[in-house]
Design a protein around this motif. Sequence first.
Motif, PDB file in Angstrom:
ATOM      1  N   SER A 120       0.850  -1.182   0.000  1.00 51.52           N
ATOM      2  CA  SER A 120       0.000   0.000   0.000  1.00 51.52           C
ATOM      3  C   SER A 120       0.885   1.230   0.000  1.00 51.52           C
ATOM      4  CB  SER A 120      -0.943   0.027   1.213  1.00 51.52           C
ATOM      5  OG  SER A 120      -0.232   0.308   2.404  1.00 51.52           O
ATOM      6  N   GLN A 127      -3.545   8.518   4.336  1.00 51.74           N
ATOM      7  CA  GLN A 127      -4.827   8.130   4.922  1.00 51.74           C
ATOM      8  C   GLN A 127      -5.876   7.933   3.845  1.00 51.74           C
ATOM      9  OE1 GLN A 127      -5.092  11.451   7.881  1.00 51.74           O
ATOM     10  NE2 GLN A 127      -5.604   9.770   9.231  1.00 51.74           N
ATOM     11  N   GLY A 128      -6.945   7.349   4.274  1.00 53.06           N
ATOM     12  CA  GLY A 128      -8.073   7.211   3.385  1.00 53.06           C
ATOM     13  C   GLY A 128      -7.795   6.295   2.233  1.00 53.06           C
ATOM     14  N   ILE A 129      -7.922   6.788   1.037  1.00 53.05           N
ATOM     15  CA  ILE A 129      -7.852   5.935  -0.138  1.00 53.05           C
ATOM     16  C   ILE A 129      -6.533   5.202  -0.208  1.00 53.05           C
ATOM     17  CG2 ILE A 129      -6.929   7.731  -1.640  1.00 53.05           C
ATOM     18  CD1 ILE A 129      -9.492   4.988  -2.557  1.00 53.05           C
ATOM     19  N   ASP A 159      -5.159   3.673   2.076  1.00 53.23           N
ATOM     20  CA  ASP A 159      -5.162   2.457   2.866  1.00 53.23           C
ATOM     21  C   ASP A 159      -5.482   1.236   2.022  1.00 53.23           C
ATOM     22  OD1 ASP A 159      -6.570   3.899   5.903  1.00 53.23           O
ATOM     23  OD2 ASP A 159      -4.557   3.861   5.096  1.00 53.23           O
ATOM     24  N   THR A 160      -5.884   1.459   0.789  1.00 51.14           N
ATOM     25  CA  THR A 160      -6.166   0.344  -0.099  1.00 51.14           C
ATOM     26  C   THR A 160      -4.925  -0.511  -0.253  1.00 51.14           C
ATOM     27  OG1 THR A 160      -7.738   1.679  -1.331  1.00 51.14           O
ATOM     28  CG2 THR A 160      -6.897  -0.295  -2.414  1.00 51.14           C
ATOM     29  N   GLN A 161      -5.094  -1.812  -0.107  1.00 48.60           N
ATOM     30  CA  GLN A 161      -3.974  -2.723  -0.239  1.00 48.60           C
ATOM     31  C   GLN A 161      -4.097  -3.534  -1.523  1.00 48.60           C
ATOM     32  OE1 GLN A 161      -3.077  -4.885   3.356  1.00 48.60           O
ATOM     33  NE2 GLN A 161      -3.318  -3.066   4.621  1.00 48.60           N
TER      34      GLN A 161
END
Lengths: 113, 115
Positions: free
Chosen positions: B94, B98-100, B102-104
């Motif tokens: 990732s 923060q926020g988007i 955090d997409t893994q």
Amino acid sequence: DQQVKQNSPSLSVQEGRISILNCDYTNSMFDYFLWYKKYPAEGPTFLISISSIKDKNEDGRFTVFLNKSAKHLSLHIVPSQPGDSAVYFCAASDGTNAGKSTFGDGTTLTVKP
Amino acid sequence: DADVTQTPRNRITKTGKRIMLECSQTKGHDRMYWYRQDPGLGLRLIYYSFDVKDINKGEISDGYSVSRQAQAKFSLSLESAIPNQTALYFCATSEPGQGISDTQYFGPGTRLTVL
């Protein structure tokens, strides 16, 4: 203590109908929520997300709803298609910039033709 | 070409053997993670790394060790494999923020069986 719970291990729906997958969380510090989809023999892939400042996020056939007071979120798929058959994981992060997510156990969705 | 690759994809080993699972990524992400998944359960974090010099234990690190050889490579080792480490192992990456972010992004997984 499991902080993210998906209480339905499986769900079966007819093609063209709505699929609703549910997720509950206990940690009030969670402020970002994600749904991942996983096909057999593949890794999870990101599907849709929502920030705690919103109560709804829509992307095509997929909509995620967040109810902060109930600590509950749901993923709606309309209309459901056979290709949507997969395991869906709910995940949550606490926005501390740590980049870590806590995952639920997953719900296996089967969409019947 | 896949952005996150894992080798091997399948491995059968015996109790007490040392085994290494490897992960490589071309996404240019600083953050990398190792998870295990057991049947009917979600993903549990074993170790994570925010850069080459930063390694952190996850919720189930006992019995495992990791090495971050480069930004693009993160290896997971089982020093002395035991049968209850039989599971599906996933590597993920990732971006910081923060926020988007955090997409893994996950690799295809390694199915490990310890006899």
